[in-house]
Design a protein around this motif. Sequence first.
Motif, short mmCIF file in Angstrom:
data_model
loop_
_atom_site.label_atom_id
_atom_site.label_comp_id
_atom_site.label_asym_id
_atom_site.label_seq_id
_atom_site.Cartn_x
_atom_site.Cartn_y
_atom_site.Cartn_z
N ARG A 141 0.81 -1.22 0.00
CA ARG A 141 0.00 0.00 0.00
C ARG A 141 0.85 1.27 0.00
N GLN A 142 2.13 1.15 0.29
CA GLN A 142 3.00 2.32 0.26
C GLN A 142 4.23 2.07 -0.61
N GLY A 143 4.08 1.26 -1.63
CA GLY A 143 5.14 1.02 -2.60
C GLY A 143 6.18 0.02 -2.11
N VAL A 144 7.09 -0.31 -3.02
CA VAL A 144 8.08 -1.35 -2.75
C VAL A 144 9.35 -0.80 -2.11
N ARG A 145 9.61 0.47 -2.29
CA ARG A 145 10.89 1.05 -1.86
C ARG A 145 11.22 0.80 -0.40
N ASN A 146 10.29 1.02 0.50
CA ASN A 146 10.54 0.86 1.93
C ASN A 146 9.83 -0.35 2.52
N SER A 147 9.53 -1.31 1.69
CA SER A 147 8.77 -2.48 2.12
C SER A 147 9.62 -3.42 2.98
N LYS A 148 9.14 -3.69 4.18
CA LYS A 148 9.80 -4.67 5.05
C LYS A 148 9.48 -6.08 4.57
N LEU A 149 8.29 -6.27 4.06
CA LEU A 149 7.88 -7.58 3.59
C LEU A 149 8.70 -8.03 2.38
N SER A 150 8.85 -7.15 1.39
CA SER A 150 9.60 -7.56 0.19
C SER A 150 11.07 -7.80 0.50
N SER A 151 11.62 -7.10 1.49
CA SER A 151 13.03 -7.31 1.83
C SER A 151 13.25 -8.67 2.51
N GLN A 152 12.18 -9.32 2.94
CA GLN A 152 12.29 -10.63 3.58
C GLN A 152 12.27 -11.80 2.59
N LEU A 153 11.99 -11.52 1.32
CA LEU A 153 11.89 -12.59 0.33
C LEU A 153 13.18 -13.39 0.22
N GLN A 154 14.31 -12.72 0.38
CA GLN A 154 15.59 -13.44 0.27
C GLN A 154 15.75 -14.49 1.36
N LYS A 155 15.05 -14.32 2.47
CA LYS A 155 15.16 -15.27 3.57
C LYS A 155 14.36 -16.56 3.32
N LEU A 156 13.69 -16.64 2.19
CA LEU A 156 13.04 -17.89 1.80
C LEU A 156 14.09 -18.92 1.39
N ASP A 157 15.33 -18.46 1.13
CA ASP A 157 16.43 -19.34 0.70
C ASP A 157 16.10 -20.11 -0.56
N VAL A 158 15.43 -19.42 -1.48
CA VAL A 158 15.08 -19.99 -2.78
C VAL A 158 15.45 -18.96 -3.83
N PRO A 159 16.16 -19.35 -4.90
CA PRO A 159 16.44 -18.37 -5.96
C PRO A 159 15.13 -17.77 -6.46
N ALA A 160 15.10 -16.45 -6.61
CA ALA A 160 13.86 -15.76 -6.99
C ALA A 160 14.18 -14.48 -7.73
N THR A 161 13.19 -13.98 -8.43
CA THR A 161 13.28 -12.66 -9.05
C THR A 161 11.88 -12.06 -9.00
N ALA A 162 11.82 -10.75 -8.88
CA ALA A 162 10.53 -10.08 -8.72
C ALA A 162 10.23 -9.16 -9.90
N ARG A 163 8.93 -9.01 -10.18
CA ARG A 163 8.47 -8.11 -11.23
C ARG A 163 7.23 -7.39 -10.72
N ASN A 164 7.03 -6.17 -11.23
CA ASN A 164 5.79 -5.48 -10.89
C ASN A 164 4.67 -6.02 -11.79
N TRP A 165 3.44 -5.74 -11.40
CA TRP A 165 2.30 -6.32 -12.11
C TRP A 165 2.19 -5.81 -13.54
N LYS A 166 2.60 -4.58 -13.77
CA LYS A 166 2.57 -4.03 -15.13
C LYS A 166 3.43 -4.88 -16.07
N THR A 167 4.59 -5.30 -15.60
CA THR A 167 5.47 -6.15 -16.41
C THR A 167 4.81 -7.50 -16.67
N ILE A 168 4.19 -8.09 -15.67
CA ILE A 168 3.52 -9.38 -15.83
C ILE A 168 2.42 -9.26 -16.90
#
Length: 179
Positions: A141-168
Amino acid sequence: MTIYIAFLRGINVGGHNKIKMQELRNLLTNMGLDKVNTYIQSGNIVFQSDENAEQLQHQIEQEIRNYFGFSVTVILRTVTELEQIINNCPYPVNLLLEGESVHLSLLAKEPSKEGINHLLDFKSEREECYIKGKEVYLYLRQGVRNSKLSSQLQKLDVPATARNWKTIKKLETMVKAMK
């Protein structure tokens, strides 16, 4: 032939791992992939092939390493998987308010239960996530820049890459044009 979408992780970011899209299209075409097309510089590729996804992933990673001199994680999805990803999105992508965004993290494999629980601990009124198989949907709701949730994705210990919905959605348009 199967239509695939390849998502490259960590290219053309901050001047590192530079890959020109024309060179990438030529490399993949020379590998024998058909109708190779790219979208923006972050490594989104649509193509056709008769090969299976696992073999293609390893082959593309190796060709990039050999040609460009660095390693890149490649995450593949078929057109059917992309359609399912779009249909499974639980968030109001067409009704976003200013400052809100939806992002998708594409994982190489399903995360562990511990990883999922860790990520869910960071949900809040400002940030939500929905995990389905090898995808993590983020509603910010307040963008990706200061997101605490998105910064935790790396702790899944799974190779990943992210895209915004417009790209999808743009990739969806590209694969529909290819059919």
